[in-house]
Scaffold this motif. Structure first.
Motif, PDB file in Angstrom:
ATOM      1  N   VAL A   1      35.839  -9.659  24.546  1.00 50.98           N
ATOM      2  CA  VAL A   1      34.994  -8.672  23.885  1.00 50.98           C
ATOM      3  C   VAL A   1      35.852  -7.609  23.213  1.00 50.98           C
ATOM      4  N   MET A   2      36.878  -7.144  23.931  1.00 50.34           N
ATOM      5  CA  MET A   2      37.745  -6.113  23.361  1.00 50.34           C
ATOM      6  C   MET A   2      38.521  -6.659  22.176  1.00 50.34           C
ATOM      7  N   GLU A   3      38.940  -7.924  22.243  1.00 56.38           N
ATOM      8  CA  GLU A   3      39.679  -8.526  21.134  1.00 56.38           C
ATOM      9  C   GLU A   3      38.799  -8.618  19.899  1.00 56.38           C
ATOM     10  N   VAL A   4      37.546  -9.006  20.082  1.00 60.24           N
ATOM     11  CA  VAL A   4      36.638  -9.086  18.932  1.00 60.24           C
ATOM     12  C   VAL A   4      36.417  -7.709  18.338  1.00 60.24           C
ATOM     13  N   ARG A   5      36.268  -6.684  19.181  1.00 61.16           N
ATOM     14  CA  ARG A   5      36.018  -5.332  18.693  1.00 61.16           C
ATOM     15  C   ARG A   5      37.224  -4.767  17.923  1.00 61.16           C
ATOM     16  N   THR A   6      38.427  -5.235  18.253  1.00 60.44           N
ATOM     17  CA  THR A   6      39.632  -4.755  17.558  1.00 60.44           C
ATOM     18  C   THR A   6      39.965  -5.590  16.350  1.00 60.44           C
ATOM     19  N   GLY A   7      39.129  -6.573  16.000  1.00 58.25           N
ATOM     20  CA  GLY A   7      39.325  -7.347  14.786  1.00 58.25           C
ATOM     21  C   GLY A   7      40.259  -8.521  14.928  1.00 58.25           C
ATOM     22  N   ALA A   8      40.318  -9.153  16.101  1.00 64.55           N
ATOM     23  CA  ALA A   8      41.171 -10.318  16.289  1.00 64.55           C
ATOM     24  C   ALA A   8      40.640 -11.494  15.473  1.00 64.55           C
ATOM     25  N   HIS A   9      41.546 -12.437  15.156  1.00 66.96           N
ATOM     26  CA  HIS A   9      41.142 -13.636  14.405  1.00 66.96           C
ATOM     27  C   HIS A   9      40.275 -14.525  15.298  1.00 66.96           C
ATOM     28  N   VAL A  10      39.172 -14.959  14.749  1.00 74.55           N
ATOM     29  CA  VAL A  10      38.205 -15.771  15.510  1.00 74.55           C
ATOM     30  C   VAL A  10      38.084 -17.138  14.841  1.00 74.55           C
ATOM     31  N   ASP A  11      38.697 -18.143  15.465  1.00 71.72           N
ATOM     32  CA  ASP A  11      38.524 -19.506  14.945  1.00 71.72           C
ATOM     33  C   ASP A  11      37.379 -20.185  15.705  1.00 71.72           C
ATOM     34  N   ASP A  12      37.130 -21.466  15.382  1.00 70.24           N
ATOM     35  CA  ASP A  12      36.001 -22.172  15.988  1.00 70.24           C
ATOM     36  C   ASP A  12      36.158 -22.319  17.491  1.00 70.24           C
ATOM     37  N   GLU A  13      37.369 -22.602  17.932  1.00 64.16           N
ATOM     38  CA  GLU A  13      37.588 -22.791  19.368  1.00 64.16           C
ATOM     39  C   GLU A  13      37.374 -21.484  20.116  1.00 64.16           C
ATOM     40  N   TYR A  14      37.896 -20.404  19.535  1.00 61.48           N
ATOM     41  CA  TYR A  14      37.742 -19.108  20.180  1.00 61.48           C
ATOM     42  C   TYR A  14      36.254 -18.726  20.254  1.00 61.48           C
ATOM     43  N   LEU A  15      35.545 -18.959  19.130  1.00 64.23           N
ATOM     44  CA  LEU A  15      34.116 -18.651  19.098  1.00 64.23           C
ATOM     45  C   LEU A  15      33.347 -19.479  20.120  1.00 64.23           C
ATOM     46  N   HIS A  16      33.762 -20.721  20.277  1.00 62.64           N
ATOM     47  CA  HIS A  16      33.099 -21.597  21.244  1.00 62.64           C
ATOM     48  C   HIS A  16      33.308 -21.096  22.670  1.00 62.64           C
ATOM     49  N   ASN A  17      34.534 -20.680  22.996  1.00 59.33           N
ATOM     50  CA  ASN A  17      34.823 -20.170  24.337  1.00 59.33           C
ATOM     51  C   ASN A  17      34.062 -18.879  24.604  1.00 59.33           C
ATOM     52  N   LEU A  18      33.997 -18.011  23.583  1.00 61.21           N
ATOM     53  CA  LEU A  18      33.237 -16.767  23.728  1.00 61.21           C
ATOM     54  C   LEU A  18      31.755 -17.043  23.989  1.00 61.21           C
TER      55      LEU A  18
END
Length: 416
Positions: A387-404
């Motif tokens: 959650v903190m990584e997304v809020r700080t603008g981390a790169h979100v690929d398909d795998e990361y989005l799936h895990n989230l």
């Protein structure tokens, strides 16, 4: 006992005796049977059907016929003679008997033509009718008077003039008189033999020699009705009539068609539907069946229209909304934006369900959320890290989005 009571008893006895005497006189004065007052003996009740048990029905005559043909029961025919003749090889032989009982014969050219061929081949045609068809008379060479349709029932008489029986044998019974008769010319005596007379001593039962066979005509169908045959010894009259027919006939037919004809037919075409409509029981059964089908269709259509399936109540489910919105973003492949929406919805969910301040996510927040939600601290810490990584603008690929998505979904599905 007082005189007053004695007087009352005597008066009552006199009244009772007077009433009994009056009833006895009325009973003696009234006839045992008055056909004119009995609705069963009116002309409209005439029906020569082989199953009709009413006074003017033909069940008795039909049931007795097999005894005159060595136990061979007649075969019922429900179509015109021409149809039966042209579709049955049994009638094309020379040893068949065809019996028709009707009020009036209404024949077509084909009927008469085939009757002539049937009799000429050596068969016997026995007609019991009030009136014969003019074309039949012309073909077979005889002439009869027009039927005198008596309406009032009284006494029906049939005489026989065969010397082998007796000089003049008479049978009578209650019924409607039928007085049509044969008009005999001197030239007819070579082919016509008189066998019986009506009540006026006029010939009403005769035989016509035609080719190798014979046509029999009895102008008194009342003598074939149930009530007439069961009265006195009138069955003997039927026995004497049948004595002229061949007891060893190969085929015996009983007509159930012409008794329903009330007027001349316009064509020789005849269908199964017409057969049903000519028989009152079949006609009523047909109309009843059609009515039931119509009622079934009407009631069934109304019943099906009333059945409206219950629609499920609309749910205000934020999880479903998030999933729908997520699919929309996923289709545009905007992973970062979708992850932001998922995180915002998760933090809102935590604030509403666990009453925690999400402005600062630190170790104290993670410990409080793990304790209130019942999830292990390691699981909560991993989810909050993403959650903190997304809020700080981390790169979100398909795998990361799936895990989230999987992490948040499991958090939603297992609330404490």
């Amino acid at each position: 006992m007082s005189k007053r009571i004695i007087i009352i008893v005597l008066a009552a006895a006199v009244v009772v005796l007077f009433l009994l005497l009056l009833l006895g006189i009325r009973h003696m004065a009234s006839p045992v049977f008055d056909a004119a007052q009995d609705p069963r003996y009116q002309r409209q009740e005439i029906h020569y059907g082989n199953k009709n048990t009413r006074p003017y029905g033909g069940k008795v005559a039909f049931s007795l016929l097999d005894g005159y043909f060595n136990g061979r029961a007649p075969r019922r025919v429900t179509r015109p003679f021409s149809y039966t003749y042209r579709n049955s090889d049994n009638l094309k032989g020379n040893n068949a008997v065809y019996i028709a009982v009707a009020t009036q014969l209404f024949l077509t050219d084909k009927d008469v033509e085939d009757m002539s061929a049937f009799v000429s081949a050596g068969n016997q045609l026995f007609l019991v009718v009030e009136g014969t068809d003019s074309l039949l008379q012309k073909t077979f060479g005889f002439r009869t008077t027009e039927p005198l349709y008596e309406s009032e029932p009284s006494s029906a008489v049939q005489r026989f003039v065969n010397p082998a029986f007796s000089p003049d044998t008479v049978f009578s019974g209650k019924g409607i008189p039928m007085n049509s008769h044969l008009v005999l010319a001197e030239s007819d005596t070579s082919i016509i033999t008189i066998l019986g007379n009506n009540a006026r001593h006029q010939p009403n039962f005769f035989r016509v020699q035609h080719g190798e066979g014979q046509l029999f005509v009895l102008l008194n169908p009342m003598s074939w009705t149930n009530s007439w045959l069961l009265e006195n010894n009138n069955v003997q009259a039927l026995t004497w009539q049948m004595a002229y027919l061949r007891m060893h006939a190969d085929h015996v037919y009983w007509d159930e068609f012409y008794k329903y004809q009330l007027m001349p037919r316009t064509s020789d075409n005849f269908s199964d539907m017409q057969v049903m409509l000519k028989h009152p029981p079949l006609k009523w059964a047909l109309w009843l069946a059609l009515l039931l089908v119509a009622l079934y269709i009407f009631s069934e259509s109304k019943r099906r229209q009333r059945i409206i399936p219950d629609r499920p109540v609309l749910r205000n489910n934020s999880i479903d909304f998030a999933e729908t919105l997520g699919r929309l973003y996923y289709l545009h492949h905007n992973n970062a934006n979708l992850a932001q929406k998922m995180v915002q919805h998760l933090l809102e969910y935590i604030r509403q369900h666990y009453f925690l301040n999400t402005a600062q996510i630190d170790a104290g927040f993670i410990t409080g959320l793990a304790r209130k939600s019942g999830f292990p601290r390691e699981y909560v810490e991993g989810m909050m890290q993403m959650v903190m990584e997304v809020r700080t603008g981390a790169h979100v690929d398909d795998e990361y989005l799936h895990n989230l998505y999987n992490s948040i979904y499991q958090f939603y599905q297992n609330p404490k």
